[in-house]
Motif scaffolding. Structure first.
Motif, mmCIF file in Angstrom:
data_model
loop_
_atom_site.group_PDB
_atom_site.id
_atom_site.type_symbol
_atom_site.label_atom_id
_atom_site.label_comp_id
_atom_site.label_asym_id
_atom_site.label_seq_id
_atom_site.Cartn_x
_atom_site.Cartn_y
_atom_site.Cartn_z
ATOM 1 N N GLU A 5 -1.375 -6.361 5.966
ATOM 2 C CA GLU A 5 -0.151 -7.075 5.593
ATOM 3 C C GLU A 5 0.564 -6.391 4.427
ATOM 4 O O GLU A 5 1.760 -6.570 4.236
ATOM 5 N N LYS A 6 -0.162 -5.595 3.640
ATOM 6 C CA LYS A 6 0.427 -4.908 2.494
ATOM 7 C C LYS A 6 1.026 -3.557 2.863
ATOM 8 O O LYS A 6 1.555 -2.863 2.007
ATOM 9 N N ALA A 7 0.927 -3.189 4.138
ATOM 10 C CA ALA A 7 1.484 -1.908 4.576
ATOM 11 C C ALA A 7 3.011 -1.959 4.492
ATOM 12 O O ALA A 7 3.621 -2.965 4.874
ATOM 13 N N PRO A 8 3.639 -0.904 4.007
ATOM 14 C CA PRO A 8 5.090 -0.929 3.799
ATOM 15 C C PRO A 8 5.904 -0.964 5.088
ATOM 16 O O PRO A 8 7.045 -1.366 5.079
ATOM 17 N N PHE A 9 5.320 -0.568 6.212
ATOM 18 C CA PHE A 9 6.109 -0.495 7.439
ATOM 19 C C PHE A 9 6.097 -1.787 8.238
ATOM 20 O O PHE A 9 6.801 -1.917 9.215
ATOM 21 N N ARG A 10 5.294 -2.743 7.854
ATOM 22 C CA ARG A 10 5.299 -4.104 8.398
ATOM 23 C C ARG A 10 5.267 -4.179 9.929
ATOM 24 O O ARG A 10 5.979 -4.945 10.543
ATOM 25 N N THR A 11 4.454 -3.389 10.554
ATOM 26 C CA THR A 11 4.288 -3.462 11.997
ATOM 27 C C THR A 11 3.413 -4.663 12.319
ATOM 28 O O THR A 11 2.360 -4.826 11.709
ATOM 29 N N PRO A 12 3.835 -5.505 13.263
ATOM 30 C CA PRO A 12 3.015 -6.680 13.560
ATOM 31 C C PRO A 12 1.666 -6.280 14.165
ATOM 32 O O PRO A 12 1.578 -5.350 14.955
ATOM 33 N N LEU A 70 0.844 -1.192 0.000
ATOM 34 C CA LEU A 70 0.000 0.000 0.000
ATOM 35 C C LEU A 70 0.880 1.243 0.000
ATOM 36 O O LEU A 70 2.018 1.206 0.485
ATOM 37 N N ALA A 71 0.357 2.321 -0.509
ATOM 38 C CA ALA A 71 1.067 3.601 -0.422
ATOM 39 C C ALA A 71 1.019 4.062 1.033
ATOM 40 O O ALA A 71 0.207 3.594 1.837
ATOM 41 N N ALA A 72 1.910 4.990 1.380
ATOM 42 C CA ALA A 72 1.993 5.453 2.770
ATOM 43 C C ALA A 72 0.665 6.024 3.261
ATOM 44 O O ALA A 72 0.211 5.703 4.365
ATOM 45 N N HIS A 73 0.004 6.846 2.438
ATOM 46 C CA HIS A 73 -1.268 7.431 2.872
ATOM 47 C C HIS A 73 -2.365 6.375 3.001
ATOM 48 O O HIS A 73 -3.218 6.463 3.878
ATOM 49 N N GLU A 74 -2.316 5.348 2.163
ATOM 50 C CA GLU A 74 -3.288 4.263 2.274
ATOM 51 C C GLU A 74 -3.064 3.467 3.560
ATOM 52 O O GLU A 74 -4.013 3.073 4.237
ATOM 53 N N SER A 75 -1.809 3.269 3.896
ATOM 54 C CA SER A 75 -1.476 2.550 5.122
ATOM 55 C C SER A 75 -1.949 3.311 6.352
ATOM 56 O O SER A 75 -2.487 2.717 7.293
ATOM 57 N N LEU A 76 -1.763 4.618 6.351
ATOM 58 C CA LEU A 76 -2.219 5.426 7.483
ATOM 59 C C LEU A 76 -3.736 5.433 7.577
ATOM 60 O O LEU A 76 -4.302 5.334 8.678
ATOM 61 N N ASP A 77 -4.413 5.540 6.435
ATOM 62 C CA ASP A 77 -5.879 5.480 6.435
ATOM 63 C C ASP A 77 -6.368 4.131 6.971
ATOM 64 O O ASP A 77 -7.318 4.075 7.761
ATOM 65 N N LEU A 78 -5.724 3.071 6.548
ATOM 66 C CA LEU A 78 -6.094 1.740 7.012
ATOM 67 C C LEU A 78 -5.853 1.613 8.515
ATOM 68 O O LEU A 78 -6.678 1.054 9.248
ATOM 69 N N HIS A 79 -4.745 2.151 8.981
ATOM 70 C CA HIS A 79 -4.426 2.123 10.410
ATOM 71 C C HIS A 79 -5.502 2.866 11.212
ATOM 72 O O HIS A 79 -5.967 2.375 12.247
ATOM 73 N N GLU A 80 -5.914 4.031 10.727
ATOM 74 C CA GLU A 80 -6.964 4.793 11.402
ATOM 75 C C GLU A 80 -8.283 4.026 11.403
ATOM 76 O O GLU A 80 -9.010 4.023 12.403
ATOM 77 N N THR A 81 -8.597 3.366 10.304
ATOM 78 C CA THR A 81 -9.824 2.586 10.209
ATOM 79 C C THR A 81 -9.795 1.406 11.178
ATOM 80 O O THR A 81 -10.786 1.112 11.859
#
Length: 83
Positions: free
Chosen positions: A63-70, A6-17
């Motif tokens: 799992e597709k987030a670039p920062f791979r935080t467990p 995912l792009a960085a902004h998509e990853s952050l949006d997903l994290h917020e969701t």
């Protein structure tokens, strides 16, 4: 297009969701202990079950987030009625 990450902004949006859905799940579980109407309690239980499914789906995307935080497998523990 299907990207491996995912792009960085998509990853952050997903994290917020994920955070919002987790908070909503915890609130629904807690509020069930305060509700006496059985129909409302059943509706809230259905919301809990659907939220758990949605969280599982969102975690798969995570799992597709670039920062791979467990992602922890911890779920809110019930504090009322022992369920």
């Amino acid at each position: 297009m299907n990207h491996a990450t995912l792009a960085a902004h998509e990853s952050l949006d997903l994290h917020e969701t994920l955070n919002l859905k987790t908070l909503c799940l915890a609130k629904s579980k807690l509020m069930q202990g305060l509700v006496f109407d059985q129909e409302l309690r059943a509706l809230m239980q259905k919301d809990v079950e659907q939220s758990l499914k949605a969280l599982a789906d969102l975690q798969a995307l995570y799992e597709k987030a670039p920062f791979r935080t467990p992602v922890p497998d911890i779920r809110p523990t019930p504090i009322l009625d022992g369920r």
